[in-house]
Design a protein around this motif. Structure first.
Motif, PDB file in Angstrom:
ATOM      1  N   ARG A   6       0.920  -1.307   0.187  1.00 11.62           N
ATOM      2  CA  ARG A   6       0.283  -0.038   0.008  1.00 11.62           C
ATOM      3  C   ARG A   6       0.954   1.255   0.124  1.00 11.62           C
ATOM      4  O   ARG A   6       2.073   1.375   0.605  1.00 11.62           O
ATOM      5  CB  ARG A   6      -0.836   0.000   1.064  1.00 11.62           C
ATOM      6  CG  ARG A   6      -2.071  -1.146   1.128  1.00 11.62           C
ATOM      7  CD  ARG A   6      -3.042  -1.137   2.273  1.00 11.62           C
ATOM      8  NE  ARG A   6      -3.934  -2.072   2.156  1.00 11.62           N
ATOM      9  CZ  ARG A   6      -4.950  -2.139   2.981  1.00 11.62           C
ATOM     10  NH1 ARG A   6      -5.488  -1.347   3.572  1.00 11.62           N
ATOM     11  NH2 ARG A   6      -5.575  -3.171   2.762  1.00 11.62           N
ATOM     12  N   LEU A   7       0.364   2.169  -0.969  1.00  9.85           N
ATOM     13  CA  LEU A   7       1.188   3.402  -1.014  1.00  9.85           C
ATOM     14  C   LEU A   7       0.533   4.353  -0.117  1.00  9.85           C
ATOM     15  O   LEU A   7      -0.645   4.555   0.073  1.00  9.85           O
ATOM     16  CB  LEU A   7       1.223   3.915  -2.477  1.00  9.85           C
ATOM     17  CG  LEU A   7       2.113   4.995  -2.870  1.00  9.85           C
ATOM     18  CD1 LEU A   7       3.426   4.984  -2.711  1.00  9.85           C
ATOM     19  CD2 LEU A   7       1.586   5.482  -4.134  1.00  9.85           C
ATOM     20  N   GLN A   8       1.410   5.054   0.666  1.00  6.93           N
ATOM     21  CA  GLN A   8       0.923   6.191   1.578  1.00  6.93           C
ATOM     22  C   GLN A   8       0.401   7.455   0.497  1.00  6.93           C
ATOM     23  O   GLN A   8       1.262   8.007  -0.024  1.00  6.93           O
ATOM     24  CB  GLN A   8       1.945   6.847   2.567  1.00  6.93           C
ATOM     25  CG  GLN A   8       2.192   5.621   3.638  1.00  6.93           C
ATOM     26  CD  GLN A   8       2.981   6.150   4.686  1.00  6.93           C
ATOM     27  OE1 GLN A   8       3.612   7.298   4.744  1.00  6.93           O
ATOM     28  NE2 GLN A   8       3.103   5.319   5.931  1.00  6.93           N
ATOM     29  N   VAL A   9      -0.829   7.799   0.631  1.00 10.85           N
ATOM     30  CA  VAL A   9      -1.384   8.649  -0.229  1.00 10.85           C
ATOM     31  C   VAL A   9      -0.661  10.149  -0.003  1.00 10.85           C
ATOM     32  O   VAL A   9      -0.499  10.882  -0.976  1.00 10.85           O
ATOM     33  CB  VAL A   9      -2.887   8.651  -0.267  1.00 10.85           C
ATOM     34  CG1 VAL A   9      -3.544   9.834  -0.976  1.00 10.85           C
ATOM     35  CG2 VAL A   9      -3.390   7.229  -0.562  1.00 10.85           C
ATOM     36  N   GLN A  10      -0.545  10.605   1.206  1.00  9.61           N
ATOM     37  CA  GLN A  10      -0.039  11.852   1.453  1.00  9.61           C
ATOM     38  C   GLN A  10       1.408  12.107   0.965  1.00  9.61           C
ATOM     39  O   GLN A  10       1.568  13.357   0.700  1.00  9.61           O
ATOM     40  CB  GLN A  10       0.116  12.020   3.059  1.00  9.61           C
ATOM     41  CG  GLN A  10      -1.500  11.834   3.722  1.00  9.61           C
ATOM     42  CD  GLN A  10      -1.731  10.415   4.255  1.00  9.61           C
ATOM     43  OE1 GLN A  10      -0.845   9.410   3.827  1.00  9.61           O
ATOM     44  NE2 GLN A  10      -2.805  10.275   4.590  1.00  9.61           N
ATOM     45  N   THR A  11       2.018  11.104   0.608  1.00  7.79           N
ATOM     46  CA  THR A  11       3.386  11.502   0.324  1.00  7.79           C
ATOM     47  C   THR A  11       3.535  11.358  -1.127  1.00  7.79           C
ATOM     48  O   THR A  11       4.277  12.060  -1.808  1.00  7.79           O
ATOM     49  CB  THR A  11       4.452  10.133   0.747  1.00  7.79           C
ATOM     50  OG1 THR A  11       3.832   8.994   0.287  1.00  7.79           O
ATOM     51  CG2 THR A  11       4.521  10.218   2.319  1.00  7.79           C
ATOM     52  N   ARG A  12       2.824  10.819  -1.984  1.00  7.78           N
ATOM     53  CA  ARG A  12       3.160  10.534  -3.518  1.00  7.78           C
ATOM     54  C   ARG A  12       1.742  11.138  -4.356  1.00  7.78           C
ATOM     55  O   ARG A  12       1.911  11.086  -5.577  1.00  7.78           O
ATOM     56  CB  ARG A  12       3.384   9.102  -3.809  1.00  7.78           C
ATOM     57  CG  ARG A  12       4.272   8.167  -3.329  1.00  7.78           C
ATOM     58  CD  ARG A  12       5.655   8.833  -3.627  1.00  7.78           C
ATOM     59  NE  ARG A  12       6.036   9.000  -4.906  1.00  7.78           N
ATOM     60  CZ  ARG A  12       6.897   7.959  -5.571  1.00  7.78           C
ATOM     61  NH1 ARG A  12       7.270   7.161  -5.091  1.00  7.78           N
ATOM     62  NH2 ARG A  12       6.960   8.376  -7.162  1.00  7.78           N
ATOM     63  N   ALA A  13       0.495  11.406  -3.674  1.00  3.18           N
ATOM     64  CA  ALA A  13      -0.661  11.874  -4.584  1.00  3.18           C
ATOM     65  C   ALA A  13      -0.584  13.106  -5.281  1.00  3.18           C
ATOM     66  O   ALA A  13      -0.762  13.301  -6.313  1.00  3.18           O
ATOM     67  CB  ALA A  13      -1.806  11.863  -3.668  1.00  3.18           C
ATOM     68  N   ARG A  14       0.441  14.017  -4.665  1.00  6.75           N
ATOM     69  CA  ARG A  14       0.588  15.284  -5.440  1.00  6.75           C
ATOM     70  C   ARG A  14       1.780  15.438  -6.542  1.00  6.75           C
ATOM     71  O   ARG A  14       2.015  16.407  -6.939  1.00  6.75           O
ATOM     72  CB  ARG A  14       0.598  16.499  -4.189  1.00  6.75           C
ATOM     73  CG  ARG A  14      -0.427  16.513  -3.455  1.00  6.75           C
ATOM     74  CD  ARG A  14      -0.556  17.833  -2.910  1.00  6.75           C
ATOM     75  NE  ARG A  14      -1.643  17.993  -1.838  1.00  6.75           N
ATOM     76  CZ  ARG A  14      -2.949  18.069  -2.090  1.00  6.75           C
ATOM     77  NH1 ARG A  14      -3.321  18.244  -3.226  1.00  6.75           N
ATOM     78  NH2 ARG A  14      -3.854  18.587  -1.143  1.00  6.75           N
ATOM     79  N   GLU A  15       2.549  14.378  -6.383  1.00  3.94           N
ATOM     80  CA  GLU A  15       3.714  14.237  -7.526  1.00  3.94           C
ATOM     81  C   GLU A  15       3.195  13.937  -8.945  1.00  3.94           C
ATOM     82  O   GLU A  15       1.927  13.735  -9.094  1.00  3.94           O
ATOM     83  CB  GLU A  15       4.758  13.193  -7.104  1.00  3.94           C
ATOM     84  CG  GLU A  15       5.362  13.427  -5.628  1.00  3.94           C
ATOM     85  CD  GLU A  15       6.205  12.316  -5.659  1.00  3.94           C
ATOM     86  OE1 GLU A  15       6.957  11.710  -6.507  1.00  3.94           O
ATOM     87  OE2 GLU A  15       6.437  11.981  -4.094  1.00  3.94           O
ATOM     88  N   ARG A  16       4.048  14.618  -9.832  1.00  2.00           N
ATOM     89  CA  ARG A  16       3.617  14.499 -11.265  1.00  2.00           C
ATOM     90  C   ARG A  16       3.994  13.065 -11.570  1.00  2.00           C
ATOM     91  O   ARG A  16       4.977  12.444 -11.173  1.00  2.00           O
ATOM     92  CB  ARG A  16       4.481  15.513 -12.097  1.00  2.00           C
ATOM     93  CG  ARG A  16       4.380  16.775 -11.778  1.00  2.00           C
ATOM     94  CD  ARG A  16       4.873  17.830 -12.713  1.00  2.00           C
ATOM     95  NE  ARG A  16       4.309  19.002 -12.854  1.00  2.00           N
ATOM     96  CZ  ARG A  16       3.604  19.607 -13.782  1.00  2.00           C
ATOM     97  NH1 ARG A  16       3.658  18.921 -15.037  1.00  2.00           N
ATOM     98  NH2 ARG A  16       3.195  20.727 -13.899  1.00  2.00           N
ATOM     99  N   GLY A  17       3.202  12.525 -12.484  1.00  2.00           N
ATOM    100  CA  GLY A  17       3.437  11.282 -13.249  1.00  2.00           C
ATOM    101  C   GLY A  17       2.633  10.734 -14.245  1.00  2.00           C
ATOM    102  O   GLY A  17       2.149  11.676 -14.834  1.00  2.00           O
ATOM    103  N   ARG A  18       2.645   9.861 -15.047  1.00  2.00           N
ATOM    104  CA  ARG A  18       2.078   9.592 -16.071  1.00  2.00           C
ATOM    105  C   ARG A  18       0.534   9.184 -15.822  1.00  2.00           C
ATOM    106  O   ARG A  18       0.153   8.285 -14.877  1.00  2.00           O
ATOM    107  CB  ARG A  18       2.678   8.333 -16.638  1.00  2.00           C
ATOM    108  CG  ARG A  18       1.846   7.759 -17.934  1.00  2.00           C
ATOM    109  CD  ARG A  18       2.500   6.641 -18.606  1.00  2.00           C
ATOM    110  NE  ARG A  18       1.553   6.063 -19.602  1.00  2.00           N
ATOM    111  CZ  ARG A  18       1.098   4.973 -19.469  1.00  2.00           C
ATOM    112  NH1 ARG A  18       1.433   4.139 -18.443  1.00  2.00           N
ATOM    113  NH2 ARG A  18       0.187   4.287 -20.241  1.00  2.00           N
ATOM    114  N   LEU A  19      -0.313  10.161 -16.410  1.00  2.00           N
ATOM    115  CA  LEU A  19      -1.738   9.976 -15.961  1.00  2.00           C
ATOM    116  C   LEU A  19      -2.681   9.204 -16.863  1.00  2.00           C
ATOM    117  O   LEU A  19      -2.268   9.320 -18.454  1.00  2.00           O
ATOM    118  CB  LEU A  19      -2.303  11.539 -16.174  1.00  2.00           C
ATOM    119  CG  LEU A  19      -1.562  12.454 -15.142  1.00  2.00           C
ATOM    120  CD1 LEU A  19      -2.254  13.799 -15.133  1.00  2.00           C
ATOM    121  CD2 LEU A  19      -2.025  11.918 -13.690  1.00  2.00           C
ATOM    122  N   GLN A  20      -3.555   8.539 -16.589  1.00  2.00           N
ATOM    123  CA  GLN A  20      -4.449   7.980 -17.438  1.00  2.00           C
ATOM    124  C   GLN A  20      -5.869   8.084 -17.108  1.00  2.00           C
ATOM    125  O   GLN A  20      -6.214   8.039 -15.719  1.00  2.00           O
ATOM    126  CB  GLN A  20      -4.239   6.255 -17.387  1.00  2.00           C
ATOM    127  CG  GLN A  20      -2.941   5.994 -18.273  1.00  2.00           C
ATOM    128  CD  GLN A  20      -2.799   4.399 -18.032  1.00  2.00           C
ATOM    129  OE1 GLN A  20      -2.612   3.636 -17.032  1.00  2.00           O
ATOM    130  NE2 GLN A  20      -2.761   3.619 -19.148  1.00  2.00           N
TER     131      GLN A  20
END
Length: 102
Positions: A6-20
């Protein structure tokens, strides 16, 4: 889904990435932060107002993700449920998830 996947949402949700974007789901794929794939599921209260409904949908999505934890290459995936999923059958949402993940 085991805690280590499980990924901690608070740490990575606002980062830029590939969107689908699909009809029911919005996926953001990021480079892996560890030596395994990690997933986070976000179900906003605006989509499902009752917490029990949000948690139930999260559980079903996490259950469908468990076979994909060891997928190569490793990546972090943030899954956000969109408003159209409010009245959609669960099998349609799960089918879209498998299509978006490839």
């Amino acid at each position: 889904l085991a805690k280590r996947y499980r990924l901690q949402v608070q740490t990575r949700a606002r980062e830029r990435g590939r969107l689908q974007r699909g009809r029911f789901l919005f996926l953001k794929t990021l480079p892996a932060s560890s030596r395994c794939s990690k997933f986070a599921v976000i179900v906003p209260a605006s989509v499902l107002p009752k917490a029990t409904a949000r948690n139930s949908l999260k559980r079903k999505l996490y259950d469908s993700l468990s076979p994909r934890c060891k997928m190569q290459p490793y990546k972090d995936v943030v899954i956000t449920v969109q408003g159209a999923a409010r009245n959609a059958p669960i099998h349609a949402i799960l089918e879209e998830l498998s299509v978006l993940l490839g």
